[in-house]
Enzyme design. Sequence first.
Site, PDB file in Angstrom:
ATOM      1  N   TYR A 100      -6.907   1.752   4.432  1.00  0.00           N
ATOM      2  CA  TYR A 100      -5.863   2.364   5.263  1.00  0.00           C
ATOM      3  C   TYR A 100      -5.028   3.334   4.424  1.00  0.00           C
ATOM      4  O   TYR A 100      -4.785   4.472   4.827  1.00  0.00           O
ATOM      5  CB  TYR A 100      -4.963   1.287   5.868  1.00  0.00           C
ATOM      6  N   LYS A 121      -4.719   7.485   4.963  1.00  0.00           N
ATOM      7  CA  LYS A 121      -3.442   8.170   5.154  1.00  0.00           C
ATOM      8  C   LYS A 121      -3.170   9.178   4.034  1.00  0.00           C
ATOM      9  O   LYS A 121      -2.572  10.228   4.258  1.00  0.00           O
ATOM     10  CB  LYS A 121      -2.312   7.143   5.245  1.00  0.00           C
TER      11      LYS A 121
END
Length: 247
Positions: free
Chosen positions: A152, A156
Amino acid sequence: MEYNGLTALVTGAGSGIGRATARRLAAGGARVIVQDIAEDGAAATVAAIQADGGKAVACICTVADETALRGAVDRAGGTVAILVNNAGVPGYNAVLEAIDYEAYRRLFDVHVWGTIAATRAVLTGMKAARFGRIVNIASNRGQVGFEASSHYGAAKAAVTGLAKSWARELAPFGILVNAMAPGVVRTGMTLGYGEDSIAAEAELNLVKRWAEPEEMAEWIAFLVGPKGSYMTGQLLCPNGGDPIVGI
């Protein structure tokens, strides 16, 4: 009415930051394309905008479907002036050994390829108009890493990298591109980690609270509005002081 006459595409606008942003831009006069994979969520956002006297249409598809996104842009008249790349999915606190390929691919399909697909869907119109405003929604976890769900954090971080590169590539066409890295925001997605988890993360910042989606929408509205006309290639960090980063 700072966005009067402009069309905006907000991805992942069926809930959370996306919904708040779609409503904020519509309140400023924009016609909003509300993209989301969840039909009920998108319909609720459109209904809320229309109830406030604004203009909105739904686009139900995965954000990675560039063809469907182009179709929505064409139906809206072919020129989108504002794009907010907000669609996202959680990592659910998977340590490195627990990350499987399907989970990794979903994160990168939505966050990274979805950001690319949505931007390509609006780019022809922006270039022709020689005007555009793009904001990629990143995360504080993409800045400093995250001990759970490294995939994750990596996705990002990639979203931020895209914004910086596109700022350089698209500046000659009058297109400004920035990223925003929120701290902990109370949304349906973050609540999936549990109320205690949100409260614990809020304690890590200096103001000792989480943010509401509407607070993030105001920062996005600044970036895409007239007051943000001298900012491109930057990462805006409304995070309550978690983290404090410098150059």
